[in-house]
Design a protein around this motif. Structure first.
Motif, PDB file in Angstrom:
ATOM      1  N   VAL A   1     -14.385  -8.055  -2.548  1.00 38.03           N
ATOM      2  CA  VAL A   1     -13.360  -7.571  -3.472  1.00 38.03           C
ATOM      3  C   VAL A   1     -12.903  -8.677  -4.429  1.00 38.03           C
TER       4      VAL A   1
ATOM      5  N   VAL B   1       0.821  -1.208   0.000  1.00 41.67           N
ATOM      6  CA  VAL B   1       0.000   0.000   0.000  1.00 41.67           C
ATOM      7  C   VAL B   1       0.856   1.259   0.000  1.00 41.67           C
TER       8      VAL B   1
ATOM      9  N   CYS C   1     -12.723   5.356 -13.025  1.00 43.90           N
ATOM     10  CA  CYS C   1     -13.351   4.450 -12.063  1.00 43.90           C
ATOM     11  C   CYS C   1     -14.433   3.654 -12.772  1.00 43.90           C
TER      12      CYS C   1
ATOM     13  N   GLY D   1      -9.768  -1.836  -4.107  1.00 42.87           N
ATOM     14  CA  GLY D   1      -9.755  -1.304  -2.746  1.00 42.87           C
ATOM     15  C   GLY D   1      -9.898  -2.411  -1.725  1.00 42.87           C
TER      16      GLY D   1
ATOM     17  N   GLU E   1     -14.075  -0.366   2.851  1.00 41.80           N
ATOM     18  CA  GLU E   1     -13.564   0.998   2.685  1.00 41.80           C
ATOM     19  C   GLU E   1     -13.334   1.382   1.237  1.00 41.80           C
ATOM     20  N   GLY E   2     -13.087   0.419   0.359  1.00 48.68           N
ATOM     21  CA  GLY E   2     -12.823   0.726  -1.036  1.00 48.68           C
ATOM     22  C   GLY E   2     -11.419   1.277  -1.252  1.00 48.68           C
ATOM     23  N   ILE E   3     -11.266   2.039  -2.319  1.00 50.63           N
ATOM     24  CA  ILE E   3      -9.973   2.640  -2.655  1.00 50.63           C
ATOM     25  C   ILE E   3      -9.810   3.919  -1.836  1.00 50.63           C
ATOM     26  N   PRO E   4      -8.685   4.073  -1.119  1.00 48.34           N
ATOM     27  CA  PRO E   4      -8.462   5.296  -0.336  1.00 48.34           C
ATOM     28  C   PRO E   4      -8.450   6.543  -1.228  1.00 48.34           C
ATOM     29  N   GLN E   5      -8.905   7.642  -0.686  1.00 44.77           N
ATOM     30  CA  GLN E   5      -9.021   8.898  -1.429  1.00 44.77           C
ATOM     31  C   GLN E   5      -7.706   9.299  -2.090  1.00 44.77           C
TER      32      GLN E   5
ATOM     33  N   GLU F   1     -14.448   1.133  -8.224  1.00 52.37           N
ATOM     34  CA  GLU F   1     -14.972   1.928  -7.112  1.00 52.37           C
ATOM     35  C   GLU F   1     -16.282   2.585  -7.519  1.00 52.37           C
TER      36      GLU F   1
ATOM     37  N   LEU G   1      -7.301   7.455  -5.258  1.00 52.76           N
ATOM     38  CA  LEU G   1      -8.258   7.796  -6.324  1.00 52.76           C
ATOM     39  C   LEU G   1      -7.701   8.900  -7.231  1.00 52.76           C
TER      40      LEU G   1
ATOM     41  N   GLY H   1      -9.651   2.069 -11.550  1.00 47.35           N
ATOM     42  CA  GLY H   1     -10.034   1.695 -10.199  1.00 47.35           C
ATOM     43  C   GLY H   1     -11.445   1.126 -10.183  1.00 47.35           C
TER      44      GLY H   1
END
Length: 102
Positions: free
Chosen positions: A82, A8, A68, A51, A55-59, A29, A62, A27
């Motif tokens: 996922v 990460v 996306c 992600g 929580e998905g993909i962190p900001q 998302e 992105l 991505g």
């Protein structure tokens, strides 16, 4: 399909390097500008960013994404695990890349 697992903390630099080398970063998302998976045409050089569960993909990641995608769903719960989402996306990519040219 070539797969790489990237730590990460190394992802921003990895994604920037891939983009500089001509890859498109996609991505998976649900975002306001997401494209439905079945409407997207994958470039030959695609990096798929997934992600974390819930929580998905962190900001901050992105911002490194060119597009996306989301898997259209119905009902109250609009989320898939996922690994299921990855399998659906890779299947869609394979359908496009393995289809005979017109």
């Amino acid at each position: 399909v070539r797969c790489s697992e990237v730590r990460v903390d190394s992802l921003p630099a990895f994604l920037r390097a891939k983009r500089a080398d001509g890859w498109r970063v996609v991505g998976l998302e649900q975002a306001s500008d997401s494209v439905p998976l079945h409407h997207y045409t994958f470039p030959r050089k695609t990096v798929l960013l997934l992600g974390a569960e819930k929580e998905g993909i962190p900001q901050h990641l992105l911002h490194e994404v060119d597009r996306c995608l989301e898997i259209p769903q119905r009902g109250l719960i609009r989320s898939l695990n996922v690994h299921v989402s990855a399998a659906c996306t890779i299947w869609q990519w394979a359908q496009q890349s393995l289809a005979p040219a017109p």
